[in-house]
Enzyme design. Sequence first.
Site, mmCIF file in Angstrom:
data_model
loop_
_atom_site.group_PDB
_atom_site.id
_atom_site.type_symbol
_atom_site.label_atom_id
_atom_site.label_comp_id
_atom_site.label_asym_id
_atom_site.label_seq_id
_atom_site.Cartn_x
_atom_site.Cartn_y
_atom_site.Cartn_z
ATOM 1 C CG ASP A 67 -0.258 -0.365 2.512
ATOM 2 O OD1 ASP A 67 0.987 -0.358 2.557
ATOM 3 O OD2 ASP A 67 -0.957 -0.654 3.491
ATOM 4 C CG ASN A 134 -8.441 -1.111 12.261
ATOM 5 O OD1 ASN A 134 -7.495 -1.734 11.797
ATOM 6 N ND2 ASN A 134 -8.955 -0.047 11.678
ATOM 7 C CG HIS A 136 -5.481 -1.820 8.982
ATOM 8 N ND1 HIS A 136 -5.588 -0.597 9.594
ATOM 9 C CD2 HIS A 136 -4.147 -2.010 8.798
ATOM 10 C CE1 HIS A 136 -4.383 -0.087 9.755
ATOM 11 N NE2 HIS A 136 -3.499 -0.917 9.293
ATOM 12 C CD GLU A 141 -8.553 1.161 7.804
ATOM 13 O OE1 GLU A 141 -8.514 0.303 8.705
ATOM 14 O OE2 GLU A 141 -8.000 2.272 7.912
HETATM 15 C C1 GLP Z 1 -0.028 0.472 8.413
HETATM 16 C C2 GLP Z 1 0.199 -0.422 7.190
HETATM 17 C C3 GLP Z 1 -0.047 -1.878 7.502
HETATM 18 C C4 GLP Z 1 0.645 -2.272 8.782
HETATM 19 C C5 GLP Z 1 0.101 -1.434 9.910
HETATM 20 C C6 GLP Z 1 0.648 -1.807 11.271
HETATM 21 O O1 GLP Z 1 -1.339 0.792 8.587
HETATM 22 N N1 GLP Z 1 -0.630 -0.020 6.100
HETATM 23 O O2 GLP Z 1 0.395 -2.666 6.413
HETATM 24 O O3 GLP Z 1 0.460 -3.634 9.035
HETATM 25 O O4 GLP Z 1 0.445 -0.079 9.620
HETATM 26 O O5 GLP Z 1 1.783 -1.062 11.555
HETATM 27 P P1 GLP Z 1 2.736 -1.333 12.796
HETATM 28 O O6 GLP Z 1 3.563 -2.503 12.427
HETATM 29 O O7 GLP Z 1 3.557 -0.082 12.884
HETATM 30 O O8 GLP Z 1 1.868 -1.555 13.962
#
Ligand code: GLP
Length: 238
Positions: A67, A134, A136, A141
């Site tokens: 993404d 959440n 995702h 989402e």
């Molecule tokens: C972002 C990314 C996700 C990732 C998430 C969790 O939202 N789009 O791909 O899994 O963050 O991030 P973290 O590893 O910093 O908790």
Amino acid sequence: MKKIVCESYKDMCRVAADIYTGQLKEKPNSVLGLATGSTPIGLYKELIRRYEAGELDFSNAQSFNLDEYYPIDSTHHQSYAYFMNEQLFDKINLSKTQIPSGAATDPMAECARYDEEICKAGGIDLMLLGIGHNGHIGFNEPATSYHVGAHLVSLTESSINANSRFFGADEKQPTEALTMGIGHIFSAKKIILLISGAAKAEITRKLFEGMIHTDVPACLLLLHPNLTIIVDKEANGE
Ligand code: GLP
């Protein structure tokens, strides 16, 4: 589904790096699906270390990231393109790396192009995922229905808040993103989901309840035939 509980974040990164080592040995021209967020940083460090030690070679492999914020320029220090260059791409020898372009003037056309590129590459062999608080995955989402292909998404308040820590007070945080859809994530031959830290214990517990909660996108992964979830003790609620 295989669940691996690791003593520490460091162990978790080593276990995940072993999977990459095995993957590239078995198929040097693998198509790797990659993730951003803080969770994969330790894994990327370990992959760089193994590459520098001559233990890993990515020269025949290529990657697709999950993404990117929208709109954002790839030179912006909070873009996922910038993050990936800093954390991994500039330090290893992947033959080709792709990320949805946050600077595309037509986001729908960019999503269609991205889907096409993934198809042309033959789909993802090994997909790396983190998880949002959440549930995702990528930026898919919580919802009642999910896009199969790449799409433009309005981020939820939970995701905007979780990622706000990276943006300075004077910086405009994007409220939209381009993300790979559930279809390409799901058609990956293997999926690794990394979960670290006590702040993820609640979503981890929900994930392992043995139920498919349709409003928790990560739960859909439990239906995948080759899913490995690697958690550290904190995320596992220990
Ligand atoms: C972002 C990314 C996700 C990732 C998430 C969790 O939202 N789009 O791909 O899994 O963050 O991030 P973290 O590893 O910093 O908790």
